[in-house]
Scaffold this motif. Structure first.
Motif, PDB file in Angstrom:
ATOM      1  N   ALA A 136      -2.323 -28.939  10.990  1.00 54.24           N
ATOM      2  CA  ALA A 136      -2.852 -27.607  11.283  1.00 54.24           C
ATOM      3  C   ALA A 136      -3.202 -27.485  12.761  1.00 54.24           C
ATOM      4  CB  ALA A 136      -4.085 -27.337  10.421  1.00 54.24           C
ATOM      5  N   GLU A 137      -3.740 -28.540  13.325  1.00 52.23           N
ATOM      6  CA  GLU A 137      -4.065 -28.530  14.750  1.00 52.23           C
ATOM      7  C   GLU A 137      -2.797 -28.367  15.590  1.00 52.23           C
ATOM      8  OE1 GLU A 137      -5.689 -32.037  17.456  1.00 52.23           O
ATOM      9  OE2 GLU A 137      -7.293 -31.119  16.258  1.00 52.23           O
ATOM     10  N   ARG A 138      -1.731 -29.046  15.184  1.00 52.57           N
ATOM     11  CA  ARG A 138      -0.463 -28.930  15.905  1.00 52.57           C
ATOM     12  C   ARG A 138       0.079 -27.494  15.805  1.00 52.57           C
ATOM     13  NH1 ARG A 138       3.557 -32.223  17.810  1.00 52.57           N
ATOM     14  NH2 ARG A 138       2.351 -34.048  17.257  1.00 52.57           N
ATOM     15  N   LEU A 139      -0.072 -26.886  14.640  1.00 49.19           N
ATOM     16  CA  LEU A 139       0.461 -25.539  14.440  1.00 49.19           C
ATOM     17  C   LEU A 139      -0.285 -24.473  15.231  1.00 49.19           C
ATOM     18  CD1 LEU A 139       1.195 -25.440  10.596  1.00 49.19           C
ATOM     19  CD2 LEU A 139       2.822 -25.734  12.466  1.00 49.19           C
ATOM     20  N   ALA A 140      -1.487 -24.794  15.690  1.00 51.18           N
ATOM     21  CA  ALA A 140      -2.264 -23.805  16.437  1.00 51.18           C
ATOM     22  C   ALA A 140      -1.466 -23.236  17.600  1.00 51.18           C
ATOM     23  CB  ALA A 140      -3.570 -24.427  16.940  1.00 51.18           C
ATOM     24  N   PHE A 141      -0.618 -24.069  18.195  1.00 47.27           N
ATOM     25  CA  PHE A 141       0.178 -23.592  19.326  1.00 47.27           C
ATOM     26  C   PHE A 141       1.655 -23.967  19.210  1.00 47.27           C
ATOM     27  CE2 PHE A 141      -4.163 -24.080  20.962  1.00 47.27           C
ATOM     28  CZ  PHE A 141      -4.398 -22.778  21.361  1.00 47.27           C
ATOM     29  N   GLU A 142       2.064 -24.559  18.072  1.00 52.04           N
ATOM     30  CA  GLU A 142       3.453 -24.969  17.910  1.00 52.04           C
ATOM     31  C   GLU A 142       3.958 -24.595  16.523  1.00 52.04           C
ATOM     32  OE1 GLU A 142       4.028 -29.110  18.793  1.00 52.04           O
ATOM     33  OE2 GLU A 142       2.715 -29.045  20.538  1.00 52.04           O
ATOM     34  N   ALA A 143       3.777 -23.342  16.126  1.00 47.55           N
ATOM     35  CA  ALA A 143       4.124 -22.924  14.772  1.00 47.55           C
ATOM     36  C   ALA A 143       5.537 -22.385  14.632  1.00 47.55           C
ATOM     37  CB  ALA A 143       3.132 -21.872  14.279  1.00 47.55           C
ATOM     38  N   SER A 144       6.208 -22.112  15.721  1.00 46.79           N
ATOM     39  CA  SER A 144       7.487 -21.398  15.652  1.00 46.79           C
ATOM     40  C   SER A 144       8.567 -22.172  14.907  1.00 46.79           C
ATOM     41  CB  SER A 144       7.984 -21.058  17.061  1.00 46.79           C
ATOM     42  OG  SER A 144       8.172 -22.236  17.833  1.00 46.79           O
ATOM     43  N   ALA A 145       8.512 -23.506  14.931  1.00 47.18           N
ATOM     44  CA  ALA A 145       9.548 -24.309  14.279  1.00 47.18           C
ATOM     45  C   ALA A 145       9.558 -24.095  12.768  1.00 47.18           C
ATOM     46  CB  ALA A 145       9.349 -25.787  14.599  1.00 47.18           C
ATOM     47  N   TYR A 146       8.466 -23.620  12.195  1.00 48.86           N
ATOM     48  CA  TYR A 146       8.376 -23.418  10.753  1.00 48.86           C
ATOM     49  C   TYR A 146       8.695 -21.979  10.349  1.00 48.86           C
ATOM     50  CZ  TYR A 146       6.608 -28.129  10.422  1.00 48.86           C
ATOM     51  OH  TYR A 146       6.499 -29.502  10.495  1.00 48.86           O
ATOM     52  N   GLY A 147       9.103 -21.175  11.313  1.00 47.46           N
ATOM     53  CA  GLY A 147       9.573 -19.829  11.015  1.00 47.46           C
ATOM     54  C   GLY A 147       8.560 -18.990  10.271  1.00 47.46           C
ATOM     55  N   ASP A 148       9.048 -18.224   9.299  1.00 46.91           N
ATOM     56  CA  ASP A 148       8.167 -17.305   8.580  1.00 46.91           C
ATOM     57  C   ASP A 148       7.329 -18.000   7.511  1.00 46.91           C
ATOM     58  OD1 ASP A 148      10.066 -17.852   6.669  1.00 46.91           O
ATOM     59  OD2 ASP A 148      10.841 -15.813   6.533  1.00 46.91           O
TER      60      ASP A 148
END
Length: 306
Positions: free
Chosen positions: A286-298
């Motif tokens: 979740a911490e990684r996704l805070a600023f790197e979420a685009s790879a997981y698309g919608d």
């Protein structure tokens, strides 16, 4: 202090517990949430806010929620975000299935397969190109085969059948009595328990222990669970692109309990997958996704204030 800032809250929201960690270093938890209540969205928001308050209500500008109870409807996802933001003061919320945060944490945001085994089961696959794909994780009423609730329920059902004289005698009868009291009337107490899913899931280790001690009824439950989990991984391998040696990480509270048997079973997939130690957990993802979420698309829903 986290390198991602001073006002980020990450959430790992399961059926047994909701855990939060803030970039300032504080952490806390609250009881989990399952589908089936009058308003699961409101219950989820309450659980997240309860954990946040237990952590001291830290200033939060961004919150990333990995949940087992992500609403299907976009409007309901926004309502969940608004309920939390109204109290927390967050300006941006990212909401996704906890399988996504588990994947991002275990594989460091890279491609491959992650099997998360806790109260429920989620398998998330990401090919080298393209967004996340979900296998299983259909919830305790329709799926989650091989998870703690599934194993615990099967163990309790076997004990009740044996007590009725309809099933094979099993040491699970004694385990059930030790965990829940008198078997007679157990079904009434369980159905009336607002935390029934969690309580049943917590019986899974007793079933696994009985299987390891040689109880044939428990062993059959465990063997079936391993078959189901392996089937999830095989389907995940296909969804990830069918590449030989696809990265695979297995995570979750029950995965640790099952690790010897599960790793032995997964050796049957040698050549298809490369079993690796997880780099991190759901909160790390979740911490990684805070600023790197685009790879997981919608697979990641983004809400912004205003």
């Amino acid at each position: 202090m986290s390198t991602i800032g001073e006002a980020v809250l990450v959430v790992d929201g399961g059926q047994s517990a909701v855990r939060v960690r803030h970039s300032s270093g504080v952490a806390a938890d609250a009881p989990g949430v399952s589908w089936g209540g009058a308003d699961t969205v409101a219950a989820t928001a309450d659980a997240v806010l309860s954990a946040w308050r237990s952590a001291g209500s830290p200033l939060t500008r961004i919150a990333v929620l990995g949940l087992t109870t992500v609403p299907e409807d976009v409007g309901e996802r926004d309502r969940l975000a608004q309920l939390i933001a109204a109290t927390m003061g967050a300006e941006r919320l990212l909401i996704c299935d906890d399988g996504v945060t588990s994947h991002a944490g275990a594989l460091g945001g890279g491609w491959g397969i992650v099997l998360a085994v806790g109260t429920g089961v989620a398998c998330v696959a990401r090919p080298r190109t393209g967004g996340a794909k979900f296998i299983g994780g259909h919830g305790f009423m329709l799926g989650d085969e091989g998870g703690a609730f599934w194993i615990g329920r099967a163990g309790l059902a076997a004990a009740l059948r044996a007590a009725d004289g309809r099933g094979i005698p099993t040491r699970l009868q004694l385990s059930t009595a030790e965990a829940f009291g008198d078997v007679h009337g157990l079904h009434i107490r369980i159905h009336a328990d607002p935390r029934a899913v969690d309580r049943i899931a917590r019986f899974a280790p007793a079933v696994i222990h009985a299987a390891r001690e040689g109880d044939p009824v428990a062993r059959e439950i465990l063997d079936t669970a391993l078959v189901e989990l392996t089937a999830c991984v095989r389907a995940g391998w296909a969804a990830a692109g069918r590449e030989p040696g696809s990265p695979l990480a297995v995570v979750g509270r029950l995965a640790e309990e099952l690790r010897p048997e599960l790793e032995d079973t997964l050796r049957g997939l040698a050549g298809l997958v490369d079993l690796r130690a997880a780099l991190g957990g759901g909160l790390d993802g979740a911490e990684r996704l805070a600023f790197e979420a685009s790879a997981y698309g919608d697979a990641v829903h983004v809400w912004a204030k205003g």
